[in-house]
Enzyme design. Structure first.
Site, PDB file in Angstrom:
ATOM      1  NE  ARG A   1      11.578  -3.527   4.530  1.00 25.51           N
ATOM      2  CZ  ARG A   1      11.277  -4.118   3.387  1.00 25.51           C
ATOM      3  NH1 ARG A   1      12.234  -4.545   2.584  1.00 25.51           N
ATOM      4  NH2 ARG A   1      10.028  -4.283   3.036  1.00 25.51           N
TER       5      ARG A   1
ATOM      6  CB  THR B   1      14.293  -8.027  -3.300  1.00 29.35           C
ATOM      7  OG1 THR B   1      13.811  -6.713  -3.519  1.00 29.35           O
ATOM      8  CG2 THR B   1      14.370  -8.283  -1.811  1.00 29.35           C
TER       9      THR B   1
ATOM     10  CB  THR C   1      10.845  -8.849  -5.079  1.00 27.80           C
ATOM     11  OG1 THR C   1      10.811  -7.915  -4.032  1.00 27.80           O
ATOM     12  CG2 THR C   1      11.450 -10.149  -4.658  1.00 27.80           C
TER      13      THR C   1
ATOM     14  CB  SER D   1      13.523  -3.351  -7.415  1.00 28.93           C
ATOM     15  OG  SER D   1      13.246  -4.147  -8.546  1.00 28.93           O
TER      16      SER D   1
ATOM     17  CB  THR E   1       6.608  -9.093  -6.053  1.00 30.76           C
ATOM     18  OG1 THR E   1       7.230  -7.858  -6.368  1.00 30.76           O
ATOM     19  CG2 THR E   1       5.255  -9.139  -6.734  1.00 30.76           C
ATOM     20  N   GLY E   2       6.354  -6.948  -3.759  1.00 28.39           N
ATOM     21  CA  GLY E   2       5.654  -5.802  -3.184  1.00 28.39           C
ATOM     22  C   GLY E   2       6.103  -5.534  -1.758  1.00 28.39           C
TER      23      GLY E   2
HETATM   24  N1  GLY Z   1       9.291  -7.575  -1.441  1.00 29.88           N
HETATM   25  C1  GLY Z   1      10.508  -6.978  -1.220  1.00 29.88           C
HETATM   26  C2  GLY Z   1      10.624  -6.241   0.025  1.00 29.88           C
HETATM   27  O1  GLY Z   1       9.653  -5.803   0.607  1.00 29.88           O
HETATM   28  O2  GLY Z   1      11.722  -6.045   0.457  1.00 29.88           O
END
Ligand code: GLY
Length: 330
Positions: free
Chosen positions: A219, A209, A191, A88, A242-243
């Site tokens: 994106r 990330t 991340t 990730s 994060t997330g």
């Molecule tokens: N938190 C990392 C992402 O959504 O790309």
């Protein structure tokens, strides 16, 4: 020196007694500077997830060998960007739905200086590129091909565009039944976000990330967006996220937490309030995980997530720890 001591004593006595300081605004400014140097700060670094442990080890080593807090948060997360087992963060991460790895990263100092890169390809250390954006350009963010070209102009190596063996295997498996859907990782790594403070109270943060697995090409998540994935104001504190980035961007997560701390909330209370806000705005709460991590100027810290599974690493003068964060859902 004697005169300076006398001034501090006089200023403190005046302040304690509620007596306005004698003299002009210049004296007041001097007093504020003096106050900063006599205050004790608690140097520490905190990172999201258990991959934060080796990252913090490096950051702590950098701090202890005379590096700045910005050096520490940069070099700390470079460990994760280099970790071939990590899917990730870094070029070994999971690709987008076209099979291409694109990276996002940001770095911020406590004085408001910041830099970030988004949707960048073939650069092994996007955090270093983000720092170069901060220090060598008049901009805050570079994206895509522009970011890659800037890396080349700075002499950074450009890597072969090739999936790591683990990422390739996962991508091939995903393609079998994917229906072109991104995969939201609700229980595991994501991340790396790092926030830290040195012994003088200087603060900085970093965030890097490969983003949401099998995302649409183009994106960009929260990590490179200052105020969403990362925010630092060393008058108050720092926060990182994060997330699922879409949910963090929607509420300006890291900025919200720092502003809540400015209004008097503890880091823990601020993280909990931000999660509450995200839950109330979420369009798909069953498939959402986000976690926040925050540190204030007093050295207090906090973390909170939507659901269980999020943990964070902390290194400080007395040792290091890995802690499970509390969550909205039990
Ligand atoms: N938190 C990392 C992402 O959504 O790309």
């Amino acid at each position: 020196m004697g005169g300076r001591r006398k001034f501090i004593k006089h200023s403190l006595l005046s302040t304690l007694a509620g007596i306005p300081l004698a003299g002009n605004a210049g004296s007041l400014q001097t007093f504020r500077k003096e106050e900063k140097t006599v205050k004790n700060f608690t140097p520490q670094v905190l990172s999201t997830w258990n991959h934060g442990m080796p990252a913090n080890d490096k950051a702590w080593e950098v701090l202890n060998s005379g590096g700045t807090i910005v050096d520490a948060v940069e070099q700390g997360v470079m460990v994760t960007e280099n970790d071939l087992s990590n899917l990730s963060v870094g070029l070994q991460g999971l690709p987008d739905r076209e099979g291409i790895v694109t990276l996002d990263a940001s770095i911020m100092k406590g004085d408001g200086s910041c830099g970030s890169v988004a949707f960048v390809r073939q650069v092994k250390h996007p955090i270093t590129l983000a720092r170069k954006v901060m220090e060598k350009t008049p901009h805050v963010m570079l994206a895509g091909e522009g970011a890659r070209l800037f890396a080349i102009s700075e002499g950074m190596p450009i890597e072969q565009e090739e999936l790591s063996p683990k990422a390739r295997e996962a991508y091939m498996r995903w393609k079998e039944n994917a229906k072109y859907q991104p995969v939201i990782n609700i229980e595991n790594h994501d991340t790396i976000g790092m926030v830290g403070m040195d012994e003088n109270g200087a603060m900085a943060g970093s965030c890097t990330t490969s983003g949401l697995a099998y995302k649409m090409h183009g994106r960009v998540g929260d990590s490179p967006i200052i105020g969403a994935g990362l925010f630092v104001d060393e008058e108050v504190g720092a926060a990182t996220a994060t997330g699922l980035g879409e949910e963090v961007i929607r509420i300006c997560g890291a900025f919200l937490i720092v502003e809540l701390m400015r209004q008097g909330r503890t880091p823990q209370e601020a993280c909990e309030e931000a999660v509450k806000r995200a839950v109330s705005k979420s369009k798909d709460i069953d498939n959402t995980q986000i976690g926040f991590l925050a540190l204030n100027k007093e050295g207090e810290f906090g973390a909170f997530a939507i659901r269980p599974g999020f943990n964070f690493a902390r290194h400080h003068g007395q040792g290091k720890s890995l802690t499970d964060a509390r969550s909205w859902y039990k």
